[in-house]
Design a protein around this motif. Structure first.
Motif, PDB file in Angstrom:
ATOM      1  N   ASN A 179       7.487  11.155   5.484  1.00 50.46           N
ATOM      2  CA  ASN A 179       8.282  10.252   4.640  1.00 50.46           C
ATOM      3  C   ASN A 179       8.053  10.540   3.139  1.00 50.46           C
ATOM      4  N   ALA A 180       8.058  11.816   2.792  1.00 53.92           N
ATOM      5  CA  ALA A 180       7.586  12.237   1.467  1.00 53.92           C
ATOM      6  C   ALA A 180       8.649  12.103   0.381  1.00 53.92           C
ATOM      7  N   VAL A 181       8.185  12.026  -0.850  1.00 58.88           N
ATOM      8  CA  VAL A 181       9.044  12.182  -2.029  1.00 58.88           C
ATOM      9  C   VAL A 181       8.351  13.170  -2.978  1.00 58.88           C
ATOM     10  N   SER A 190      -1.298   9.065 -11.026  1.00 56.94           N
ATOM     11  CA  SER A 190      -1.182   7.677 -10.553  1.00 56.94           C
ATOM     12  C   SER A 190      -0.480   6.809 -11.609  1.00 56.94           C
ATOM     13  N   ALA A 191      -0.678   7.147 -12.898  1.00 56.66           N
ATOM     14  CA  ALA A 191       0.024   6.423 -13.974  1.00 56.66           C
ATOM     15  C   ALA A 191       1.524   6.675 -13.874  1.00 56.66           C
ATOM     16  N   LEU A 192       1.843   7.919 -13.607  1.00 52.72           N
ATOM     17  CA  LEU A 192       3.253   8.308 -13.493  1.00 52.72           C
ATOM     18  C   LEU A 192       3.909   7.558 -12.335  1.00 52.72           C
ATOM     19  N   LEU A 193       3.192   7.533 -11.217  1.00 51.59           N
ATOM     20  CA  LEU A 193       3.729   6.849 -10.038  1.00 51.59           C
ATOM     21  C   LEU A 193       3.908   5.356 -10.310  1.00 51.59           C
ATOM     22  N   LEU A 210       0.612  20.701  -0.795  1.00 50.53           N
ATOM     23  CA  LEU A 210       1.883  20.654  -0.064  1.00 50.53           C
ATOM     24  C   LEU A 210       1.636  20.317   1.409  1.00 50.53           C
ATOM     25  N   ALA A 211       0.633  20.966   2.001  1.00 55.52           N
ATOM     26  CA  ALA A 211       0.347  20.738   3.427  1.00 55.52           C
ATOM     27  C   ALA A 211      -0.133  19.305   3.654  1.00 55.52           C
ATOM     28  N   ALA A 212      -0.954  18.773   2.719  1.00 58.62           N
ATOM     29  CA  ALA A 212      -1.470  17.403   2.870  1.00 58.62           C
ATOM     30  C   ALA A 212      -0.322  16.394   2.811  1.00 58.62           C
ATOM     31  N   VAL A 213       0.605  16.575   1.877  1.00 57.10           N
ATOM     32  CA  VAL A 213       1.726  15.628   1.761  1.00 57.10           C
ATOM     33  C   VAL A 213       2.651  15.769   2.969  1.00 57.10           C
ATOM     34  N   PRO A 267      -1.613   9.601  -5.127  1.00 59.22           N
ATOM     35  CA  PRO A 267      -0.229   9.730  -4.664  1.00 59.22           C
ATOM     36  C   PRO A 267      -0.090  10.527  -3.360  1.00 59.22           C
ATOM     37  N   TYR A 268      -0.847  11.643  -3.225  1.00 61.20           N
ATOM     38  CA  TYR A 268      -0.622  12.496  -2.053  1.00 61.20           C
ATOM     39  C   TYR A 268      -0.984  11.779  -0.747  1.00 61.20           C
ATOM     40  N   GLU A 269      -1.892  10.767  -0.827  1.00 60.60           N
ATOM     41  CA  GLU A 269      -2.244  10.023   0.382  1.00 60.60           C
ATOM     42  C   GLU A 269      -1.106   9.112   0.831  1.00 60.60           C
ATOM     43  N   HIS A 270      -0.142   8.888  -0.081  1.00 56.45           N
ATOM     44  CA  HIS A 270       0.991   8.019   0.234  1.00 56.45           C
ATOM     45  C   HIS A 270       2.277   8.831   0.385  1.00 56.45           C
ATOM     46  N   GLY A 271       2.149  10.118   0.583  1.00 63.07           N
ATOM     47  CA  GLY A 271       3.329  10.955   0.798  1.00 63.07           C
ATOM     48  C   GLY A 271       4.078  11.289  -0.484  1.00 63.07           C
ATOM     49  N   VAL A 272       3.420  11.152  -1.639  1.00 67.16           N
ATOM     50  CA  VAL A 272       4.087  11.488  -2.901  1.00 67.16           C
ATOM     51  C   VAL A 272       3.489  12.791  -3.430  1.00 67.16           C
TER      52      VAL A 272
END
Ligand SMILES: Cc1cc2nc3c(=O)[nH]c(=O)nc-3n(C[C@H](O)[C@H](O)[C@H](O)COP(=O)(O)O)c2cc1C
Ligand code: SF4
Length: 394
Positions: A64-66, A151-154, A56-59, A169-174
């Motif tokens: 600009n998170a989702v 990553s498949a889900l994304l 949670l903290a990393a995202v 995903p978490y590196e891209h705010g997901v």
């Protein structure tokens, strides 16, 4: 297994994740919520047990998170997320709202498997019953084993195929979070870290949803405390229906363990580590004496090979070769293949499949000679482990 089994059976300890009467969420700010989750020690319930507060903290830092609520549960032997969403979708939605508040997201996507129309409808109905001031949508994904890998889900949610990519995903705010993890966030936000830690152990706190089938009277899903002895847990499922030969711990990325080595262990990753097992998403299958562990494992190995996303050489060629070698009981070939397949590829699929096959050869070694002599001790036994059937990637 396409239908949600009738499962919520109340044990001696009341189930909190599968009960729908928790009242409104408190109005806590993001810092207070994050502090409470960190203090709770909650780890992800999707399989890897990653500390939820860290993710949670990393995202939140990326901005600009989702939020993506992962309810895909592509493993055919696992039912717990379907049962949770069917019995208490509001708690998972509450958790997604809490997560969105912490990471600053305005959009939440729930992802569920396509085959389960009942779960989809239940979730949609629950969303229509509330207004959280967020953009919340439900998407369906193909019922493939690897489709729930984050990553498949994304990739699928972005319009591509449900196949893993190298993106984290978490590196891209997901924020991708399992729906059971989210349901726990909903509870911790209401009742606090101290309350959460009243159940479970000091190092592995809380309760978990477990899917148990095979040789138990009432197969299904129950909420139990981490740390409960496995034998006692099986009593909650009505007890054993046959003499247990082995237990598959952690589903199809998991490990077979001889029954006498595992039944008296507590349900924690710490306790299971010395027997080479971990809880994963907490699917446990009790194999009765009379069923053949080698034949069961060979069917699953073939299924896992067919579930390769077809992108990485060690997985595309290695998993079918491994399934062939297991069917032929070519142990030398299996030994050679394992290091060429495990740890390779863009996702953990080949590693999980290799672990499963290696444990089968170890635990069912007494069956091998019988098979070589043309006798399978479980030839007349009906299949125990369920397989998926979908062929779609989109
Ligand atoms: C092959 C594969 C399949 C997976 N399938 C699922 C799944 O069906 N549901 C799920 O929540 N996580 C699944 N995961 C784990 C996700 O990638 C991700 O770690 C998880 O959703 C994160 O949520 P958590 O931190 O709340 O556990 C899978 C991982 C792999 C490698
Ligand atoms: S390791 Fe296998 S399942 Fe994973 S991305 Fe590569 S081909 Fe697909």
């Amino acid at each position: 297994m396409s239908a949600v089994p009738a499962v919520e059976r109340w044990g001696a300890t009341p189930s909190r994740l599968l009960r729908a009467d928790h009242g409104p969420l408190p109005r806590l700010g993001r810092a207070a919520l994050l502090a409470e989750i960190e203090a709770s020690g909650l780890t992800g319930r999707g399989g890897a047990a990653f500390p939820t507060a860290v993710k949670l903290a990393a995202v939140a830092r990326v901005g600009n998170a989702v939020v993506v609520a992962n309810g895909t549960e592509g493993e055919p032997a696992s039912w717990k997320d379907k049962v949770l969403l069917d019995s208490n979708p509001h708690l998972a939605i509450d958790g997604a709202v809490v997560a969105a508040r912490i990471v600053g997201a305005r959009r939440v996507t729930f992802a569920v498997g396509r085959a389960n129309r009942a779960v989809l409808k239940r979730l949609q109905r629950a969303l229509a019953e509330r207004s959280d001031g967020l953009d919340v949508v439900v998407e369906t994904v193909p019922d493939r084993f690897v489709a729930g890998e984050e990553s498949a889900l994304l990739n699928r949610l972005n319009g591509g195929l449900a196949k893993p990519t190298m993106r984290k995903p978490y590196e891209h705010g997901v924020l991708v979070q399992n729906v059971e993890t989210l349901a726990n966030l909903g509870l911790i936000a209401r009742y606090g870290a101290g309350w959460f830690r009243q159940r479970g152990t000091a190092y592995e706190p809380g309760t978990v949803l477990v899917t148990v089938h095979g040789a138990v009277r009432n197969p299904g899903v129950l909420e139990v405390d981490l740390g409960m002895p496995i034998r006692e847990m099986l009593q909650r499922f009505g007890g054993l229906t046959a003499f247990p030969h082995a237990v598959l711990v952690g589903g199809y990325f998991g490990t077979w363990v001889r029954a006498h080595d595992v039944l008296d262990l507590p349900l924690t990753n710490t306790a299971l580590a010395p027997v080479g097992a971990s809880l994963g998403a907490r699917t446990l299958v009790v194999l009765p004496q009379g069923a053949c562990g080698l034949a069961e494992s060979a069917r699953v190995a073939r299924y896992l090979a067919a579930e390769s996303a077809g992108q990485c050489g060690p997985c595309v060629f290695g998993l079918p070769a491994m399934a062939d070698a297991l069917e032929m009981l070519d142990l030398d070939r299996l030994r050679r293949l394992a290091p060429q397949v495990s740890g390779r590829g863009a996702c953990a699929h080949p590693t999980g499949a290799t672990r499963f096959v290696a444990s089968a050869v170890d635990v069912f070694s007494d069956e091998i000679e019988r098979h070589r002599a043309g006798r399978c001790s479980g030839a007349a036994h009906p299949p125990v482990l369920p397989l998926g059937a979908s062929r779609e990637w989109r």
